[in-house]
Motif scaffolding. Structure first.
Motif, short mmCIF file in Angstrom:
data_model
loop_
_atom_site.label_atom_id
_atom_site.label_comp_id
_atom_site.label_asym_id
_atom_site.label_seq_id
_atom_site.Cartn_x
_atom_site.Cartn_y
_atom_site.Cartn_z
N TYR A 66 7.59 9.65 12.48
CA TYR A 66 6.84 9.84 11.03
C TYR A 66 5.76 8.59 10.85
O TYR A 66 6.20 7.53 11.06
N GLY A 67 4.48 9.12 10.44
CA GLY A 67 3.56 7.84 10.29
C GLY A 67 3.22 7.18 11.34
O GLY A 67 3.05 5.98 11.21
N ASP A 68 3.33 7.69 12.62
CA ASP A 68 2.94 7.06 13.91
C ASP A 68 3.96 6.02 14.14
O ASP A 68 3.54 4.71 14.26
N ASP A 69 5.35 6.22 13.86
CA ASP A 69 6.63 5.27 14.24
C ASP A 69 6.50 4.22 13.12
O ASP A 69 6.72 3.09 13.25
N ALA A 70 6.18 4.74 11.72
CA ALA A 70 6.05 3.82 10.76
C ALA A 70 7.09 3.01 10.57
O ALA A 70 7.45 1.77 10.13
N ALA A 71 8.60 3.84 10.99
CA ALA A 71 9.84 3.17 10.54
C ALA A 71 9.87 2.09 11.26
O ALA A 71 10.59 0.89 11.04
N ARG A 72 9.92 2.10 12.73
CA ARG A 72 10.16 1.07 13.76
C ARG A 72 9.15 -0.09 13.35
O ARG A 72 9.54 -1.24 13.19
N ARG A 97 11.61 8.66 1.88
CA ARG A 97 12.54 7.60 2.39
C ARG A 97 11.77 6.36 2.46
O ARG A 97 11.95 5.26 2.24
N TYR A 98 10.71 6.76 3.32
CA TYR A 98 9.57 5.34 3.57
C TYR A 98 9.12 4.80 2.00
O TYR A 98 9.19 3.54 2.09
N GLY A 99 8.59 5.59 1.31
CA GLY A 99 8.14 4.98 -0.04
C GLY A 99 9.23 4.47 -0.85
O GLY A 99 8.80 3.14 -1.20
N ALA A 118 0.87 -1.11 -0.07
CA ALA A 118 -0.03 0.06 0.05
C ALA A 118 0.82 1.24 0.00
O ALA A 118 0.60 2.12 -0.65
N ALA A 119 2.00 1.07 0.77
CA ALA A 119 2.94 2.45 0.95
C ALA A 119 3.43 2.56 -0.50
O ALA A 119 3.74 3.89 -0.95
N ALA A 120 3.96 1.61 -1.28
CA ALA A 120 4.66 1.83 -2.38
C ALA A 120 3.75 2.13 -3.50
O ALA A 120 4.20 2.65 -4.31
N ALA A 121 2.47 1.82 -3.31
CA ALA A 121 1.64 2.08 -4.42
C ALA A 121 1.05 3.54 -4.32
O ALA A 121 0.93 4.29 -5.51
#
Length: 286
Positions: free
Chosen positions: A252-258, A222-224, A197-200
């Protein structure tokens, strides 16, 4: 007992051919029994029924230990009934006593792929080749025959992901069967959905890299990029990007990286990268 092509009597004369050599072609379940043994007489029809039901997925070979004492001694048979499963020329598992049918099914399931498992595997292979209609047809056939079989669930979610139907995949995962709630395969699917979903929603990798070259603290880029690297199988690059994102923008993104790093760990299972990057994550957190 009615004759069956999946049930045979074996002796010392043909044991090598039927069991040892034959188990290289399919599993052979050897039932060591004796006529005087009442539990043996209880067990035998259950084994024969399962051999027929599974349509030759395994061969049931019966050894009369009274007539074939040397065979019983060679395989260390000390109590009856004893049932040994042979694969690739050697015994790999066994049970003793007249177990209930349910326990015997569970024993067999550890070693013998059912017709349902085979069709799910075939559907998954179709997905890897992009043959999504063929995969859907196979899964629909199995679901029609066994509507309550939850072994289908992960394959059906994978099909939705392969079709790019992320809403359907998310809805299915929201209603994961209770017995699969802690299944590692389901955890992997949740990760695949999140990254897909993130890549899209992200620009293509080249555009993400261009944005990062202009601004290394562009968290969305960076997340994408990390999400697209996961989908491409470049897990190490994705982990590096997510660790960098944690350092620069933990919120970022509610702690999306972790969360993304943990999802990659689920995807990788026992891969050595998990040990390496789990240590890096711990140092960053603590």
């Amino acid at each position: 007992m009615a004759e069956s092509p999946h049930v045979v009597n074996v002796t010392e004369a043909d044991f090598e051919q039927v069991v040892i050599a034959g188990s290289s072609q399919r599993p052979v379940l050897v039932d060591f029994w004796a006529d005087w043994c009442a539990p043996c007489r209880q067990l035998m029809p259950i084994l024969a029924k399962l051999a027929d039901e599974l349509g030759g997925a395994f061969l049931l070979a019966k050894v009369d230990t009274e007539a074939e004492q040397s065979l019983a001694a060679a395989f260390g048979i000390r109590s009856l009934p004893t049932v040994q499963l042979f694969k690739d020329g050697r015994p790999v598992d066994q049970f003793m006593g007249a177990l209930p049918e349910g326990q015997i099914r569970e024993f067999l399931s550890r070693h013998i792929e059912s017709a349902t498992d085979q069709r799910i595997a075939a559907a998954t292979e179709h997905m890897t080749r992009g043959e999504l209609d063929a995969a859907a047809s196979l899964l629909a056939e199995v679901r029609a025959e066994a509507p309550d079989d939850n072994r289908l669930f992960p394959a059906e979610v994978r099909l939705a992901l392969a079709r790019g139907d992320y809403d359907a995949a998310a809805d299915m995962l929201e209603h994961t069967p209770l017995e699969l709630a802690n299944d590692p395969a389901v955890a992997q699917l949740r990760g695949q959905l999140a990254f897909a979903a993130a890549a899209a929603e992200a620009p293509d990798p080249a555009a993400c890299e261009a944005r990062l070259a202009a601004d290394p603290k562009d968290s969305a880029a960076r997340y994408g990029l990390a999400a697209q690297q996961v989908l491409a199988g470049d897990y190490q690059a994705a982990l590096d990007n997510l660790l960098t994102l944690m350092r620069h923008d933990r919120g970022y993104g509610d702690d999306a990286a972790r969360k993304g790093i943990v999802m990659i760990f689920d995807l990788l299972g026992d891969d050595p990268l998990v040990t390496t990057y789990r240590a890096k994550l711990s140092r960053l957190l603590y």
